[in-house]
Design an enzyme around this catalytic site. Structure first.
Site, PDB file in Angstrom:
ATOM      1  N   ILE A 158       0.822  -1.208   0.000  1.00 46.04           N
ATOM      2  CA  ILE A 158       0.000   0.000   0.000  1.00 46.04           C
ATOM      3  C   ILE A 158       0.861   1.266   0.000  1.00 46.04           C
ATOM      4  O   ILE A 158       1.536   1.570   0.981  1.00 46.04           O
ATOM      5  CB  ILE A 158      -0.976   0.004   1.208  1.00 46.04           C
ATOM      6  N   THR A 159       0.810   1.977  -1.128  1.00 51.35           N
ATOM      7  CA  THR A 159       1.502   3.263  -1.233  1.00 51.35           C
ATOM      8  C   THR A 159       0.835   4.231  -0.254  1.00 51.35           C
ATOM      9  O   THR A 159      -0.396   4.278  -0.187  1.00 51.35           O
ATOM     10  CB  THR A 159       1.390   3.810  -2.672  1.00 51.35           C
TER      11      THR A 159
ATOM     12  N   ARG B  73      -4.299   4.713 -14.155  1.00 49.62           N
ATOM     13  CA  ARG B  73      -3.327   4.307 -15.174  1.00 49.62           C
ATOM     14  C   ARG B  73      -2.752   5.498 -15.919  1.00 49.62           C
ATOM     15  O   ARG B  73      -1.606   5.468 -16.355  1.00 49.62           O
ATOM     16  CB  ARG B  73      -3.988   3.357 -16.181  1.00 49.62           C
TER      17      ARG B  73
ATOM     18  N   GLN C 253      23.443   2.310 -19.901  1.00 47.46           N
ATOM     19  CA  GLN C 253      24.453   1.822 -20.851  1.00 47.46           C
ATOM     20  C   GLN C 253      25.244   2.992 -21.454  1.00 47.46           C
ATOM     21  O   GLN C 253      26.471   2.936 -21.545  1.00 47.46           O
ATOM     22  CB  GLN C 253      23.760   1.004 -21.952  1.00 47.46           C
TER      23      GLN C 253
ATOM     24  N   GLY D 201      27.674   4.286 -19.089  1.00 45.47           N
ATOM     25  CA  GLY D 201      28.744   3.347 -18.727  1.00 45.47           C
ATOM     26  C   GLY D 201      28.867   3.231 -17.214  1.00 45.47           C
ATOM     27  O   GLY D 201      27.864   3.190 -16.496  1.00 45.47           O
ATOM     28  N   GLY D 202      30.097   3.223 -16.731  1.00 43.19           N
ATOM     29  CA  GLY D 202      30.343   3.080 -15.297  1.00 43.19           C
ATOM     30  C   GLY D 202      29.654   4.166 -14.482  1.00 43.19           C
ATOM     31  O   GLY D 202      29.142   3.907 -13.383  1.00 43.19           O
TER      32      GLY D 202
ATOM     33  N   GLU E  38      -0.402  -0.807 -10.336  1.00 44.69           N
ATOM     34  CA  GLU E  38      -1.642  -0.314 -10.943  1.00 44.69           C
ATOM     35  C   GLU E  38      -1.943  -1.030 -12.265  1.00 44.69           C
ATOM     36  O   GLU E  38      -2.282  -0.431 -13.271  1.00 44.69           O
ATOM     37  CB  GLU E  38      -1.608   1.206 -11.093  1.00 44.69           C
ATOM     38  N   GLY E  39      -1.792  -2.335 -12.221  1.00 45.69           N
ATOM     39  CA  GLY E  39      -2.038  -3.162 -13.397  1.00 45.69           C
ATOM     40  C   GLY E  39      -0.738  -3.462 -14.098  1.00 45.69           C
ATOM     41  O   GLY E  39      -0.126  -2.552 -14.662  1.00 45.69           O
TER      42      GLY E  39
ATOM     43  N   SER F 112       1.968  -4.917 -16.927  1.00 41.20           N
ATOM     44  CA  SER F 112       1.928  -4.783 -18.388  1.00 41.20           C
ATOM     45  C   SER F 112       1.030  -5.867 -18.993  1.00 41.20           C
ATOM     46  O   SER F 112       0.317  -5.629 -19.974  1.00 41.20           O
ATOM     47  CB  SER F 112       3.341  -4.889 -18.966  1.00 41.20           C
TER      48      SER F 112
END
Lengths: 381, 249
Positions: A157-158, A243, A336, A339-340, A363-364, A366
């Site tokens: 519960i948020t 949503r 990506q 990088g580091g 909230e549902g 995908s």
């Protein structure tokens, strides 16, 4: 067809951007690291009117449209999705639910402080064994004449601990299945409520997520929203709008990660030139831009349909699905590109990536969005 | 007392400025416009003062010299908390013509505290406030970093060589304000944004005025070199670059 925003919408977008980039950014890494709830930011955002954005001014809200809400959610989420989920739950689930389905008395008593942001709301649907399958509610609201007796446990519960007002979905007539479910407005300080420990999450770490236990909690009959058995329909209707909020949050994570990638790619050099000049990076940025634009258009279309009073459940499911998937891809690629540096907290993108993952789940999921979309197309109800 | 805040409508500070062919005019295509940051701080302080001194300050008016495209900037000032706005319908040409237009409107205001940002972030001429005071024959205080109303008096702190100076000033006067006058520019609330459209925005015609400045040529500054990342383990490279390229050690 008109793709222009109004002057007010642009001002709201700018106000949200200013707040996020001046204030939220200051302590976002520390709050994420130590799971600190953003109390002062929630208060400041409430004073600016962001906690009850779409509620009518008659009930102390800001009276804004859903387009403005999408613009604000995107800007806040670019910097801090933990704060934007608090905003989203309060705005599009709790305030919306009470304003659209509640009685005048419920609005006067509960909606006003929620719209002012003096109290924060929580939406209690998920259970330990009922997530996507929301029909299998085990929490019970037993009809005792002039009150309901609430028993059971809600999960994930948020605003679970900070909320002053709960909207609790519970089963009253198990024999009727999902048509026996009710939704009750429950004061957080009612006797018999206990809150579990703060969930130690992968992302969205500064929003307070808890399980909430109800043991013989008495809820007055007048706190039921709608007719007896309206609870499941209420949850589904409310989540249609929720949503849009989460889609806009995912959009913000996506566009925020893209903006950081563009900046970094123009600064960082490799093999003697800025990495932006390497096609492998430039093409990633192009793909990011296409996904962000698509996600934004889907979010705005769903918001526009809602503002026009047209059905928007199908559109909001598409927006939520697409924006969440885009956010996950873009934030991963942003790490990506960095990088580091992308793998350390200072550059923010690793946090955006952790946060993006949740937008594919809550909230549902995908998968649930694909069920909503396909059922609409296949006329399965 | 009424406070007038002079507002300059300037390109967003992150804008990449381009010039039209011939380098005699700025190309404003696609530019986002904002309230000049110093003016925004002045407005923020004016609102704070009005909130704290309801009896002493009746109204805050924002005023700009500009065509209709400056109105969104004025609306934002109204959303932040100004009570009304005036736009002098003239395209600004230089500091002098701007000051002349402002003075024409403000000369009849005797119970006025006029705030002007120390400079605008686009042309940085540092001139409008001083010229305006001169044209109004009003006192001006420069380099103002703090403004208070104490027992009905306007108390101003200004930065001077080696320290600060606190003085009082009479009304009307022009205060030329810098950073410090307010710390964080106020963000408009939703309610402010919604009420902005119903607040008065008066458009007045300008008077004839000739600019004193003629632009011969614009030149973009030399491009800053981009940030270079050095691997933390490669300290020798960093020292070498600081010595050989940056020549700082």
């Amino acid at each position: 067809m008109n793709f222009e925003f109004t002057e007010e919408q642009l001002m709201i977008q700018q106000a949200a951007r200013d707040y996020a980039q001046r204030e939220l950014i200051q302590d976002v890494i520390e709050r994420d690291t130590h799971s600190i709830y953003p109390s002062k930011h929630v208060k400041a955002l409430a004073e600016l009117g962001f906690m009850g954005m779409m509620v009518s001014p008659e009930y102390d809200g800001s009276g804004m449209d859903t387009i403005s809400y999408v613009l604000a959610m995107e800007e806040i989420s670019k910097i801090d999705a933990s704060t934007s989920v608090i905003m989203s739950v309060n705005n599009s689930l709790v305030c919306y639910g009470i304003e659209h389905f509640g009685t005048e008395e419920q609005k006067q008593k509960y909606l006003r402080p929620l719209a002012r942001g003096e109290k924060i709301g929580a939406f209690l649907l998920s259970e330990p064994e009922a997530g996507s399958d929301a029909t299998s509610q085990r929490t019970t609201a037993e009809d005792k004449g002039d009150y309901y007796l609430l028993n059971g446990t809600k999960n994930w519960i948020t605003n679970g601990n900070t909320a002053g007002t709960y909207l609790v979905i519970a089963q009253t007539h198990p024999e009727k299945g999902h048509k026996g479910i009710n939704v009750l407005i429950v004061d957080r300080d009612s006797a018999g409520i206990s809150v579990g420990p703060h969930e130690d999450k992968m992302g969205m770490r500064s929003s307070d997520t808890h399980s909430v236990m109800f043991t013989d909690v008495k809820v007055p009959k007048e706190n039921r929203i709608g007719e007896d058995g309206f609870g499941f329909k209420f949850a589904m209707k409310t989540l249609e709008g929720g949503r849009i909020g989460i889609a806009a949050q995912a959009l913000g994570l996506a566009s925020g990660a893209m903006e950081r990638s563009i900046k970094y790619a123009q600064e960082r050099k490799a093999f003697g030139i800025e990495i932006a000049k390497h096609q492998s990076v430039a093409f990633k940025i192009a793909e990011m831009a296409i996904k962000v634009e698509n996600a934004r258009n889907l979010c705005l279309k769903a918001a526009w349909l809602k503002d026009q009073g047209k059905p928007y459940g199908y559109a909001s499911a598409m927006a939520k699905y697409y924006a969440a998937e885009a956010a996950m891809w873009i934030t991963t690629e942003a790490v990506q590109i960095h990088g580091g540096y992308g793998y350390v907290k200072e550059y923010h993108v690793e946090r955006l990536m952790r946060e993006a993952k949740l937008t594919q789940i809550y909230e549902g999921t995908s998968e649930i969005q694909k069920i909503v979309i396909s059922r609409e197309l296949l006329h399965i109800h | 007392m009424n406070i007038f805040v002079c507002i300059s409508n300037v390109p967003d500070t992150t804008t990449r400025i381009k010039y039209k062919p011939g380098n005699k005019e700025v190309d404003y295509t696609g530019v986002q416009w904002i309230i000049n940051p110093w003016d925004e701080l002045a407005l923020t302080r004016a609102i704070e003062l009005k909130e704290a001194n309801q009896a002493a300050i009746q109204k805050i008016t924002v005023i700009t010299v500009g065509k209709a495209d400056a109105e969104p900037t004025l609306r934002k000032a109204l959303a932040i908390g100004a009570d009304d706005a005036i736009r002098v319908d003239v395209a600004p040409e230089d500091a002098y013509t701007t000051a002349v237009q402002l003075a024409e409107v403000l000369k009849s205001e005797k119970d006025a505290l006029i705030l002007s940002g120390v400079e605008s972030s686009d042309f940085n001429s540092w001139s409008v406030g001083g010229m305006l005071a001169e044209l109004l024959d009003a006192p001006s205080v420069s380099a103002v970093s703090s403004l208070n109303i104490e027992a009905g008096n306007v108390v101003v702190t200004r930065e001077i060589e080696g320290g600060k100076q606190t003085i009082t000033t009479t009304i009307p006067s022009v205060l030329i304000v810098q950073k410090g006058i307010a710390i964080i520019p106020r963000i408009p609330s939703m309610r402010g944004i919604m009420t902005a459209r119903t607040k008065p925005l008066k458009v007045v015609q300008g008077i004839a005025s000739q600019p004193m400045v003629k632009v011969l040529d614009y030149q973009a500054p030399a491009q800053k070199s981009s940030c270079r990342m050095i691997d933390p383990e490669n300290i020798e490279e960093l020292i070498d670059l600081l010595h050989r390229e940056a020549r700082v050690i």
